[in-house]
Scaffold this motif. Structure first.
Motif, short mmCIF file in Angstrom:
data_model
loop_
_atom_site.label_atom_id
_atom_site.label_comp_id
_atom_site.label_asym_id
_atom_site.label_seq_id
_atom_site.Cartn_x
_atom_site.Cartn_y
_atom_site.Cartn_z
N TYR A 76 -33.80 -46.96 -8.71
CA TYR A 76 -34.92 -46.09 -9.07
C TYR A 76 -36.21 -46.55 -8.38
CZ TYR A 76 -38.61 -43.91 -11.76
OH TYR A 76 -39.75 -43.22 -12.11
N ALA A 77 -36.50 -47.82 -8.46
CA ALA A 77 -37.75 -48.33 -7.89
C ALA A 77 -37.79 -48.10 -6.37
CB ALA A 77 -37.91 -49.82 -8.21
N GLU A 78 -36.72 -48.42 -5.68
CA GLU A 78 -36.70 -48.29 -4.23
C GLU A 78 -36.69 -46.81 -3.80
OE1 GLU A 78 -36.75 -49.16 -0.23
OE2 GLU A 78 -37.24 -50.40 -1.94
N THR A 79 -35.89 -46.00 -4.45
CA THR A 79 -35.81 -44.59 -4.09
C THR A 79 -37.11 -43.87 -4.39
OG1 THR A 79 -33.43 -44.64 -4.56
CG2 THR A 79 -34.45 -42.48 -4.34
N LYS A 80 -37.73 -44.19 -5.51
CA LYS A 80 -39.01 -43.57 -5.86
C LYS A 80 -40.08 -43.98 -4.84
CE LYS A 80 -42.12 -41.87 -8.95
NZ LYS A 80 -42.34 -41.48 -10.28
N ARG A 81 -40.08 -45.24 -4.43
CA ARG A 81 -41.03 -45.71 -3.43
C ARG A 81 -40.85 -44.95 -2.12
NH1 ARG A 81 -40.93 -48.74 0.77
NH2 ARG A 81 -38.81 -49.46 0.48
N GLN A 82 -39.61 -44.78 -1.69
CA GLN A 82 -39.33 -44.07 -0.44
C GLN A 82 -39.72 -42.59 -0.54
OE1 GLN A 82 -35.34 -44.61 0.87
NE2 GLN A 82 -35.53 -46.81 1.07
N ALA A 83 -39.39 -41.96 -1.65
CA ALA A 83 -39.72 -40.55 -1.83
C ALA A 83 -41.23 -40.34 -1.87
CB ALA A 83 -39.07 -40.01 -3.11
N THR A 84 -41.92 -41.22 -2.57
CA THR A 84 -43.38 -41.12 -2.65
C THR A 84 -44.00 -41.29 -1.27
OG1 THR A 84 -43.33 -41.94 -4.92
CG2 THR A 84 -45.43 -42.08 -3.77
N ARG A 85 -43.52 -42.24 -0.51
CA ARG A 85 -44.03 -42.45 0.85
C ARG A 85 -43.73 -41.24 1.74
NH1 ARG A 85 -41.65 -47.39 3.67
NH2 ARG A 85 -42.80 -48.47 2.06
N HIS A 86 -42.55 -40.70 1.62
CA HIS A 86 -42.14 -39.53 2.40
C HIS A 86 -43.06 -38.34 2.12
CE1 HIS A 86 -39.52 -36.54 4.25
NE2 HIS A 86 -39.62 -35.86 3.14
N PHE A 87 -43.27 -38.06 0.84
CA PHE A 87 -44.10 -36.91 0.49
C PHE A 87 -45.57 -37.15 0.74
CE2 PHE A 87 -40.25 -35.50 -1.74
CZ PHE A 87 -40.16 -34.24 -1.20
N ALA A 88 -46.02 -38.39 0.70
CA ALA A 88 -47.41 -38.69 1.06
C ALA A 88 -47.66 -38.29 2.51
CB ALA A 88 -47.72 -40.16 0.84
N ALA A 89 -46.68 -38.54 3.37
CA ALA A 89 -46.81 -38.14 4.77
C ALA A 89 -46.86 -36.63 4.91
CB ALA A 89 -45.65 -38.71 5.58
N ILE A 90 -46.08 -35.92 4.12
CA ILE A 90 -46.09 -34.45 4.17
C ILE A 90 -47.43 -33.92 3.68
CG2 ILE A 90 -45.09 -32.38 3.10
CD1 ILE A 90 -42.37 -33.82 3.24
N ILE A 91 -47.95 -34.50 2.60
CA ILE A 91 -49.24 -34.06 2.07
C ILE A 91 -50.34 -34.31 3.09
CG2 ILE A 91 -50.98 -34.56 0.30
CD1 ILE A 91 -48.57 -35.07 -1.62
N ASP A 92 -50.34 -35.48 3.71
CA ASP A 92 -51.34 -35.79 4.74
C ASP A 92 -51.24 -34.81 5.90
OD1 ASP A 92 -52.43 -37.85 3.30
OD2 ASP A 92 -51.33 -39.43 4.40
N GLU A 93 -50.02 -34.49 6.30
CA GLU A 93 -49.80 -33.57 7.40
C GLU A 93 -50.35 -32.18 7.06
OE1 GLU A 93 -45.81 -31.71 8.96
OE2 GLU A 93 -45.98 -33.79 9.62
N GLN A 94 -50.17 -31.75 5.81
CA GLN A 94 -50.67 -30.44 5.41
C GLN A 94 -52.19 -30.43 5.36
OE1 GLN A 94 -48.78 -29.08 1.82
NE2 GLN A 94 -46.84 -28.75 2.82
N ARG A 95 -52.78 -31.55 5.00
CA ARG A 95 -54.24 -31.65 4.94
C ARG A 95 -54.90 -31.45 6.32
NH1 ARG A 95 -54.65 -36.77 1.18
NH2 ARG A 95 -54.22 -35.73 -0.78
N VAL A 96 -54.25 -31.98 7.34
CA VAL A 96 -54.81 -31.86 8.68
C VAL A 96 -54.34 -30.60 9.38
CG1 VAL A 96 -55.16 -34.33 9.01
CG2 VAL A 96 -53.01 -33.30 9.74
N GLY A 97 -53.59 -29.77 8.66
CA GLY A 97 -53.17 -28.49 9.20
C GLY A 97 -51.97 -28.54 10.10
N GLY A 98 -51.16 -29.58 9.95
CA GLY A 98 -49.99 -29.74 10.81
C GLY A 98 -48.86 -29.02 10.31
#
Length: 98
Positions: A76-98
């Motif tokens: 749980y800890a490792e998978t949640k960390r990876q998923a959170t990191r993955h979606f943080a990148a998607i959110i950042d990408e959407q913020r810059v209009g990518g």
């Protein structure tokens, strides 16, 4: 470039840590959420938590105890960390209009 990635590949080591009752892929739908808002991000966080708990069998009851196994908690800890990191990148990408 938008990434249509909706699934995270679980590391092979998770198979040794916990025995998920399904495949080695975690799918978390998010396209219906507006990730530029706090509400959308909170909804995504809830989806991540629910999906990861199920994937790692964290809430699966075992005979004789209600306590999750160490392997499930590590998964749980490792998978949640990876998923959170993955979606943080998607959110950042959407913020810059990518």
């Amino acid at each position: 470039m938008k990434r249509p990635l909706v699934a995270l590949a679980a590391l092979a080591t998770f198979g040794a840590l916990a025995t998920p009752a399904h495949a080695d892929t975690l799918s978390i739908p998010y396209r219906d959420l507006d990730l530029s808002t706090a509400e959308g991000q909170k909804a995504l966080d809830r989806r991540i938590d629910v999906a990861v708990r199920e994937f790692c069998a964290l809430d699966q009851q075992r005979t004789g105890t209600r306590i999750a196994s160490n392997a499930s908690r590590r998964c749980y800890a490792e998978t949640k960390r990876q998923a959170t990191r993955h979606f943080a990148a998607i959110i950042d990408e959407q913020r810059v209009g990518g």
